[in-house]
Design a protein around this motif. Sequence first.
Motif, PDB file in Angstrom:
ATOM      1  N   ALA A 321      47.504  15.888  55.437  1.00 60.61           N
ATOM      2  CA  ALA A 321      47.707  16.416  54.155  1.00 60.61           C
ATOM      3  C   ALA A 321      48.615  17.787  53.988  1.00 60.61           C
ATOM      4  O   ALA A 321      49.293  17.982  53.165  1.00 60.61           O
ATOM      5  CB  ALA A 321      46.500  16.329  53.271  1.00 60.61           C
ATOM      6  N   VAL A 322      47.908  18.727  54.909  1.00 60.01           N
ATOM      7  CA  VAL A 322      48.296  20.153  54.997  1.00 60.01           C
ATOM      8  C   VAL A 322      49.945  20.062  55.234  1.00 60.01           C
ATOM      9  O   VAL A 322      50.742  20.713  54.585  1.00 60.01           O
ATOM     10  CB  VAL A 322      47.666  21.045  55.913  1.00 60.01           C
ATOM     11  N   ALA A 323      50.387  19.326  56.241  1.00 60.94           N
ATOM     12  CA  ALA A 323      51.616  19.117  56.730  1.00 60.94           C
ATOM     13  C   ALA A 323      52.661  18.612  55.674  1.00 60.94           C
ATOM     14  O   ALA A 323      53.647  19.138  55.350  1.00 60.94           O
ATOM     15  CB  ALA A 323      51.820  18.437  57.954  1.00 60.94           C
ATOM     16  N   ALA A 324      51.891  17.583  54.878  1.00 56.87           N
ATOM     17  CA  ALA A 324      53.036  17.053  53.804  1.00 56.87           C
ATOM     18  C   ALA A 324      53.030  18.157  52.640  1.00 56.87           C
ATOM     19  O   ALA A 324      54.216  18.219  52.183  1.00 56.87           O
ATOM     20  CB  ALA A 324      52.336  15.818  53.198  1.00 56.87           C
ATOM     21  N   GLN A 325      52.075  18.645  52.197  1.00 56.49           N
ATOM     22  CA  GLN A 325      51.954  19.658  51.113  1.00 56.49           C
ATOM     23  C   GLN A 325      53.009  20.882  51.577  1.00 56.49           C
ATOM     24  O   GLN A 325      53.662  21.400  50.863  1.00 56.49           O
ATOM     25  CB  GLN A 325      50.793  20.107  50.673  1.00 56.49           C
ATOM     26  N   ALA A 326      52.848  21.522  52.720  1.00 57.97           N
ATOM     27  CA  ALA A 326      53.452  22.732  53.139  1.00 57.97           C
ATOM     28  C   ALA A 326      55.029  22.550  53.253  1.00 57.97           C
ATOM     29  O   ALA A 326      55.613  23.384  52.803  1.00 57.97           O
ATOM     30  CB  ALA A 326      52.833  23.081  54.457  1.00 57.97           C
ATOM     31  N   LEU A 327      55.293  20.973  53.883  1.00 63.57           N
ATOM     32  CA  LEU A 327      56.697  20.917  53.875  1.00 63.57           C
ATOM     33  C   LEU A 327      57.359  21.104  52.763  1.00 63.57           C
ATOM     34  O   LEU A 327      58.746  21.436  52.464  1.00 63.57           O
ATOM     35  CB  LEU A 327      56.923  19.766  54.677  1.00 63.57           C
ATOM     36  N   GLY A 328      56.747  20.467  51.461  1.00 68.36           N
ATOM     37  CA  GLY A 328      57.413  20.454  50.293  1.00 68.36           C
ATOM     38  C   GLY A 328      57.350  21.817  49.517  1.00 68.36           C
ATOM     39  O   GLY A 328      58.017  22.017  48.673  1.00 68.36           O
ATOM     40  N   ALA A 329      56.267  22.591  49.882  1.00 72.14           N
ATOM     41  CA  ALA A 329      56.027  23.824  49.096  1.00 72.14           C
ATOM     42  C   ALA A 329      56.507  25.087  49.773  1.00 72.14           C
ATOM     43  O   ALA A 329      57.037  25.925  48.942  1.00 72.14           O
ATOM     44  CB  ALA A 329      54.547  23.857  48.989  1.00 72.14           C
ATOM     45  N   VAL A 330      56.652  25.335  50.758  1.00 76.96           N
ATOM     46  CA  VAL A 330      57.133  26.671  51.613  1.00 76.96           C
ATOM     47  C   VAL A 330      58.446  26.543  52.068  1.00 76.96           C
ATOM     48  O   VAL A 330      58.877  25.655  53.036  1.00 76.96           O
ATOM     49  CB  VAL A 330      56.026  26.778  52.589  1.00 76.96           C
ATOM     50  N   HIS A 331      59.264  27.401  51.579  1.00 80.83           N
ATOM     51  CA  HIS A 331      60.663  27.454  52.087  1.00 80.83           C
ATOM     52  C   HIS A 331      60.836  28.254  52.952  1.00 80.83           C
ATOM     53  O   HIS A 331      61.834  28.357  53.646  1.00 80.83           O
ATOM     54  CB  HIS A 331      61.476  27.798  50.715  1.00 80.83           C
ATOM     55  N   ALA A 332      60.206  29.620  53.066  1.00 83.13           N
ATOM     56  CA  ALA A 332      60.349  30.505  54.182  1.00 83.13           C
ATOM     57  C   ALA A 332      59.039  31.308  54.340  1.00 83.13           C
ATOM     58  O   ALA A 332      58.053  31.159  53.562  1.00 83.13           O
ATOM     59  CB  ALA A 332      61.475  31.485  53.939  1.00 83.13           C
ATOM     60  N   VAL A 333      59.241  31.885  55.688  1.00 78.78           N
ATOM     61  CA  VAL A 333      57.930  32.782  56.272  1.00 78.78           C
ATOM     62  C   VAL A 333      58.530  34.127  56.324  1.00 78.78           C
ATOM     63  O   VAL A 333      59.562  34.070  57.089  1.00 78.78           O
ATOM     64  CB  VAL A 333      57.175  31.975  57.592  1.00 78.78           C
ATOM     65  N   VAL A 334      57.906  35.082  56.000  1.00 78.82           N
ATOM     66  CA  VAL A 334      58.466  36.551  56.340  1.00 78.82           C
ATOM     67  C   VAL A 334      57.223  37.114  57.081  1.00 78.82           C
ATOM     68  O   VAL A 334      56.228  37.334  56.693  1.00 78.82           O
ATOM     69  CB  VAL A 334      58.840  37.291  55.152  1.00 78.82           C
ATOM     70  N   HIS A 335      57.528  37.359  58.326  1.00 80.85           N
ATOM     71  CA  HIS A 335      56.478  38.101  59.288  1.00 80.85           C
ATOM     72  C   HIS A 335      56.528  39.437  59.472  1.00 80.85           C
ATOM     73  O   HIS A 335      57.745  39.965  59.898  1.00 80.85           O
ATOM     74  CB  HIS A 335      56.474  37.136  60.520  1.00 80.85           C
ATOM     75  N   GLU A 347      60.410  38.939  61.421  1.00 84.65           N
ATOM     76  CA  GLU A 347      60.904  37.508  61.800  1.00 84.65           C
ATOM     77  C   GLU A 347      60.906  37.032  60.228  1.00 84.65           C
ATOM     78  O   GLU A 347      60.174  37.154  59.519  1.00 84.65           O
ATOM     79  CB  GLU A 347      60.129  36.994  62.534  1.00 84.65           C
ATOM     80  N   LEU A 348      62.067  36.101  60.097  1.00 83.43           N
ATOM     81  CA  LEU A 348      61.972  35.213  59.128  1.00 83.43           C
ATOM     82  C   LEU A 348      62.138  33.944  59.467  1.00 83.43           C
ATOM     83  O   LEU A 348      62.972  33.814  60.495  1.00 83.43           O
ATOM     84  CB  LEU A 348      63.172  35.411  57.814  1.00 83.43           C
ATOM     85  N   GLY A 349      61.206  32.795  59.046  1.00 83.58           N
ATOM     86  CA  GLY A 349      61.490  31.670  59.461  1.00 83.58           C
ATOM     87  C   GLY A 349      61.328  30.455  58.500  1.00 83.58           C
ATOM     88  O   GLY A 349      61.072  30.772  57.372  1.00 83.58           O
ATOM     89  N   VAL A 350      61.497  29.300  58.773  1.00 83.77           N
ATOM     90  CA  VAL A 350      61.557  28.313  58.073  1.00 83.77           C
ATOM     91  C   VAL A 350      60.270  27.238  58.595  1.00 83.77           C
ATOM     92  O   VAL A 350      60.188  27.148  59.721  1.00 83.77           O
ATOM     93  CB  VAL A 350      62.803  27.574  57.792  1.00 83.77           C
ATOM     94  N   VAL A 351      59.674  26.505  57.827  1.00 80.72           N
ATOM     95  CA  VAL A 351      58.733  25.647  58.220  1.00 80.72           C
ATOM     96  C   VAL A 351      59.526  24.180  58.206  1.00 80.72           C
ATOM     97  O   VAL A 351      60.021  23.610  57.316  1.00 80.72           O
ATOM     98  CB  VAL A 351      57.463  25.518  57.207  1.00 80.72           C
ATOM     99  N   GLU A 352      59.249  23.402  59.322  1.00 82.97           N
ATOM    100  CA  GLU A 352      59.460  22.086  59.313  1.00 82.97           C
ATOM    101  C   GLU A 352      58.612  21.276  60.243  1.00 82.97           C
ATOM    102  O   GLU A 352      57.708  21.656  60.828  1.00 82.97           O
ATOM    103  CB  GLU A 352      61.066  22.242  59.979  1.00 82.97           C
ATOM    104  N   ARG A 353      58.672  19.856  60.015  1.00 81.25           N
ATOM    105  CA  ARG A 353      57.895  19.181  60.882  1.00 81.25           C
ATOM    106  C   ARG A 353      58.037  19.044  62.265  1.00 81.25           C
ATOM    107  O   ARG A 353      59.364  19.118  62.509  1.00 81.25           O
ATOM    108  CB  ARG A 353      57.988  17.508  60.328  1.00 81.25           C
ATOM    109  N   ALA A 354      57.107  19.309  63.151  1.00 77.47           N
ATOM    110  CA  ALA A 354      57.123  19.134  64.481  1.00 77.47           C
ATOM    111  C   ALA A 354      56.903  17.706  64.944  1.00 77.47           C
ATOM    112  O   ALA A 354      55.587  17.236  64.792  1.00 77.47           O
ATOM    113  CB  ALA A 354      56.278  20.094  65.152  1.00 77.47           C
ATOM    114  N   HIS A 355      57.918  17.091  65.339  1.00 77.97           N
ATOM    115  CA  HIS A 355      57.797  15.558  65.752  1.00 77.97           C
ATOM    116  C   HIS A 355      56.813  15.396  67.073  1.00 77.97           C
ATOM    117  O   HIS A 355      56.353  14.607  67.267  1.00 77.97           O
ATOM    118  CB  HIS A 355      59.131  14.855  65.805  1.00 77.97           C
ATOM    119  N   ASP A 356      57.162  16.379  68.056  1.00 77.67           N
ATOM    120  CA  ASP A 356      56.521  16.474  69.245  1.00 77.67           C
ATOM    121  C   ASP A 356      55.182  17.289  69.006  1.00 77.67           C
ATOM    122  O   ASP A 356      55.664  18.607  69.077  1.00 77.67           O
ATOM    123  CB  ASP A 356      57.519  16.781  70.384  1.00 77.67           C
ATOM    124  N   GLN A 357      54.045  17.034  69.384  1.00 80.62           N
ATOM    125  CA  GLN A 357      53.158  17.998  69.176  1.00 80.62           C
ATOM    126  C   GLN A 357      52.883  18.824  70.438  1.00 80.62           C
ATOM    127  O   GLN A 357      52.141  19.741  70.450  1.00 80.62           O
ATOM    128  CB  GLN A 357      51.724  17.016  69.074  1.00 80.62           C
TER     129      GLN A 357
END
Length: 402
Positions: A321-335, A347-357
């Motif tokens: 549920a966290v993954a599904a919500q975050a993928l739709g909600a978070v566009h970018a990460v500024v670290h 760093e600036l990054g983007v959140v995407e699903r990791a298919h390989d754990q």
Amino acid sequence: MAERARGVAAADVLDEVRRRAAEGDGRTGAEAIVAVVREHGAVLGREDLASLVRTVRAEVEGAGPLQPLLELPGVTDVLVNGPDAVWVDRGRGLERADVDLGDAAAVRALAVRLAAAGGQRLDDAAPVADARLPDGTRLHAVLPPVSPGGALLSLRVLRRTAFPLADLVADGTVATAVEPVLRALVARRANVLVSGATGTGKTTLLASLLSLVPHDERVVVIEEVGELAPDHPHVVRLTARRANVEGAGEVDLVALVRHALRMRPDRIVLGEARGAELREVLTALNTGHEGGWATLHANAAREVPARLEALGALAGMAPEAVAAQALGAVHAVVHLRRDDGRRRVAELGVVERAHDQRHPGTVGGVGLRVVPALLVSADGGVTTGPGWALLEERCGLRGWAG
């Protein structure tokens, strides 16, 4: 003789101001203090009188002998480990301060008084207090036996004005090439997480960026303790309230986020995500509330998914549920990082699903990963990462020139 007269007057005036405050006359302004001085028949020069006023006000409504440290330019933290062990942080790491607080009893008395000024109890039955002082300074105090060596104080200074983004570029916090991207994230109404360890400047950066929000937009800021001070004409602040000594009256961040949604916000900002309120924020950002921001404690951008999972668990959310919500909600990460005492956007990054754990960018098994889009070296050099194309597409940054 003048020094002795000033010292006697200070003690007498301080006692009198405190007595009047206890009787309901809480005036501690310069005029009230001068009146007390005259009533005591003390004759002081202009400089001595001004010094006395500062001393009394610091003792009554400030942090006493620590007040001058809190007022130093650039100070973010004042730490007390003992009567003669006081440290300050002015952005270059911790430095020893030349302050002697007397003895252990004096440090304890100061801690108790400051906690009371913040509306919190601090004594043998309640040896830990977390409070906000009247001027906004955050206080954390610990008494024995929790701290066997004596009372400990940690004071975090609230800066009431936001630094312009250009100032953060000038001092090296934000690389020149990163500035237009940050401006674009605000202008394109991206939903962004600002991550970093404690003291890396997350709140400072966020306040600067919120100052760029168009002035016809309503910004609702939700915080546990009021720290964000953006230079913006339409900021609505909601701060959490702790339960009283009877355990009643608590208003937590979860409730505040829900209330914020009913306040016609153009932007929802969570000062720091640290618990179950993350669920409410992710839900809001998934249901049409664009341009939201939040800060998050994390040691590296790639650890943000693990932090999201941990905070989601506090709200009863499964990792999926966290993954599904975050993928739709978070566009970018500024670290942000802190290197040799200097804070900087690393760093600036983007959140995407990791298919390989087993992917090295996946932390905590959330099914998410943060892919680097921009990497900033310690000398300010900027290189693009594998996530740059996705960030361009997701946030409409293609061809952005600032």
